[in-house]
Design an enzyme around this catalytic site. Structure first.
Site, short mmCIF file in Angstrom:
data_model
loop_
_atom_site.label_atom_id
_atom_site.label_comp_id
_atom_site.label_asym_id
_atom_site.label_seq_id
_atom_site.Cartn_x
_atom_site.Cartn_y
_atom_site.Cartn_z
N LYS A 1 2.61 17.53 1.85
CA LYS A 1 4.04 17.18 1.89
C LYS A 1 4.48 16.81 0.49
O LYS A 1 3.98 15.87 -0.12
CB LYS A 1 4.32 16.01 2.83
N GLU B 1 -4.46 7.14 -4.40
CA GLU B 1 -4.11 6.91 -5.82
C GLU B 1 -2.81 6.14 -5.79
O GLU B 1 -1.75 6.71 -5.51
CB GLU B 1 -3.91 8.24 -6.55
N CYS C 1 2.29 5.61 -13.02
CA CYS C 1 1.40 4.61 -12.41
C CYS C 1 0.55 3.91 -13.47
O CYS C 1 0.13 2.78 -13.28
CB CYS C 1 0.50 5.31 -11.40
N GLU D 1 5.34 -3.92 -9.83
CA GLU D 1 5.46 -2.61 -10.46
C GLU D 1 6.95 -2.22 -10.47
O GLU D 1 7.53 -1.94 -9.42
CB GLU D 1 4.65 -1.57 -9.67
#
Ligand code: NAD
Length: 498
Positions: free
Chosen positions: A186, A260, A295, A397
């Protein structure tokens, strides 16, 4: 910061053929579609199918059928297919790069071109590894042959984010297919176009159904995929929050899972590194030219007190020279944030920093409300100082160009602060002293530590997170073996008497 209007503005739309299911281009069963936006102009770029559970069913059925044949193809032949895909991607790298730039807002020159080329390299790397799917023999004696085989797991359900969409897709497709699995992927709803273009290139060389790519929303399409009983392995890249949902789905059916996830990576600068190369390195590590939507962004900057102000002065000077503007313009260094939701989130963090009396704005701030940059989701590189590591901006984050600079004087305290995070993805250490650099690298709780550089991942390295930054490794040979194969032992008695 240069905010000059860039020359040669280019407006584009893309006409994707649909989703890839069983080798065919297809609409969603419901006929619903979703709109992909150009974040630099806030205008529609394309419509893609909005897949839901019925489409996931169809894609998993196609992959299951294809898996039966693909797993039997000799590994070296599968490798050759990946090598052909690599060359075909390389030949269309510029088209791919422009598509990535258009839908993500990442600058063509500084980011999207590199991503397209790295994508070809990833297929090339894994294509060459097919012969390494080796097993072992066990020395159990002359009367017995006992050996292990590396077998594919089955249909892999893969879900990816939008920030480096094509490269992250390739990192799952290439190792999974090399190992003999089939895949239903996806794409992220904000950036499916480059992935669909790459899938079109892959499909020229693959049997129908080996790779299926769906476009759709998180819960509606991704949720149906991760919970589908036909999926034998889950591979997810994205936020830690959604990673937990994926892990719960994996636990429900006991399927292996690779995650991840997010990061809040530290950069520790020692006093001997108060120099231009270290400042360049911090700009690279913070991924300012990707709007810090990475990231691995080194978004917590631990500066020794002796160099705190001089280093920040140099950082401001160099960062100010970067050009923000139209991502497709060759002169642009910094593009846009992906969408309104992320843009608003980033602005809220900046606003909080501006309102706190105990935080000092070193440079940057809120984006302009008028002028060319207000036409897109452009954010401004921003640095705050003088607060501790406990501050929300130093812990969460942000996924935008907001850097928090923290003062330190004692090495042990710097390392303690660097490790005081539930994330553990990347880290950066800056010093001329190799002993100090390596000692610090070994003490940091992160899956990847760079000393004196702030570069991106390279195929072959074992990349992945510690703590809540993830589980598993996918960038390397061992990543392919551990994440996309399962071992089977076969034991044969050679001493059967007739
Ligand atoms: P996200 O977690 O919101 O979305 C990632 C993908 O998951 C998208 O395709 C989304 O549609 C899908 N999704 C959302 N909800 C779902 C659900 N309930 N079930 C199944 N699928 C669902 O992340 P994002 O905003 O797209 O990307 C940014 C995040 O990705 C950041 O946290 C970043 O650190 C992380 N990231 C990590 C790496 C890495 O290698 N560790 C690389 C890139 C990005």
């Amino acid at each position: 910061m240069s905010t000059a209007t860039q020359t040669r503005p280019q407006s584009h739309t893309v006409s994707p053929k649909g989703m890839l299911i069983g080798g065919q281009w297809s609409e969603s069963a419901s006929g619903a579609r979703l709109t992909v936006e150009n974040p630099a102009k806030k205008t529609p770029v394309a419509e893609v199918p909005r897949a839901a559970a019925a489409d996931v069913d169809r894609a998993v059925a196609a992959a299951t059928k294809a898996f039966a044949g693909w797993r039997k193809v000799a590994p070296r032949e599968r490798g050759k297919v990946l090598l052909k895909i690599a060359e075909a991607i390389q030949a269309r790298a510029e088209e791919l790069a422009r598509t990535i730039s258009l839908e993500t807002g990442n600058a063509l020159r500084t980011q999207a071109r590199g991503e397209a080329n790295l994508t070809a390299d990833i297929f090339r790397y894994f294509g060459g590894l097919a012969s390494e799917l080796k097993g072992e023999t066990l020395p159990l004696g002359e009367h017995v042959l006992s050996y292990t085989r590396r077998e594919p797991i089955g249909v892999v359900g893969a879900v990816i984010p939008w920030n480096a969409p094509v490269m992250l897709a390739a990192l799952k497709i290439a190792p999974a297919l090399c190992a003999g699995n089939a895949m239903v992927m996806k794409a992220a709803e904000d950036a499916p176009l480059g992935v669909l273009l790459m899938a079109e290139i892959c499909q020229e060389f693959l049997p129908p159904g080996v790779l299926n790519v769906l476009t759709g929303f998180g819960e509606e399409c991704g949720g149906a995929l991760i919970n589908h009983p036909g999926i034998r392995k889950l591979s997810f890249t994205g936020s830690t929050e959604v990673g937990k949902i994926v892990m719960r789905a994996a636990a429900e059916r006991i399927v292996p899972v690779s995650l991840e996830l997010g990061g809040k990576s530290p950069s520790i600068v020692y006093p001997d590194a108060d120099e231009d190369w270290a400042v360049d390195g911090i700009i690279a590590a913070m991924r300012f030219t990707r709007q810090s939507q990475s990231c691995t962004a080194g978004s917590r900057l631990f500066l020794h007190e002796d160099i705190f102000d001089s280093f920040l002065g140099k950082l401001e000077k160099k960062t100010s020279a970067l050009k923000i503007g139209d991502p497709l313009d060759e002169a642009t260094d910094i593009g846009t944030i992906i969408n309104n939701k992320q843009f608003t989130k980033v602005c809220k963090y900046v606003d909080e920093g501006l309102k706190r009396a105990d935080a000092r704005l070193v440079f940057g701030g809120l984006p302009p409300k008028t002028g060319p940059l207000s036409e897109g989701y452009f954010a401004i590189p921003t640095v705050f100082a003088d607060r501790s590591n406990d501050w929300r901006l130093a812990r969460e984050e942000i996924f935008g160009p907001v850097l928090v600079a923290i003062r330190w004087s004692d090495e042990a305290e710097a390392i303690r602060m660097a490790n005081d995070s539930h994330y553990g993805l990347a880290a950066y250490v800056w010093t001329h002293d190799i002993g100090t650099g390596l000692r610090t690298a070994h003490d940091i709780e992160s899956g990847w530590v760079q000393v004196n550089q702030g570069l991106g991942q390279v195929p072959g390295m074992s990349y992945g997170g510690f703590k809540q930054s993830g589980i598993g490794r996918e960038f390397s040979l061992e990543g392919m073996l551990d994440s996309f194969t399962q071992r089977k032992n076969v034991t044969v008695n050679l001493d059967v008497r007739r």
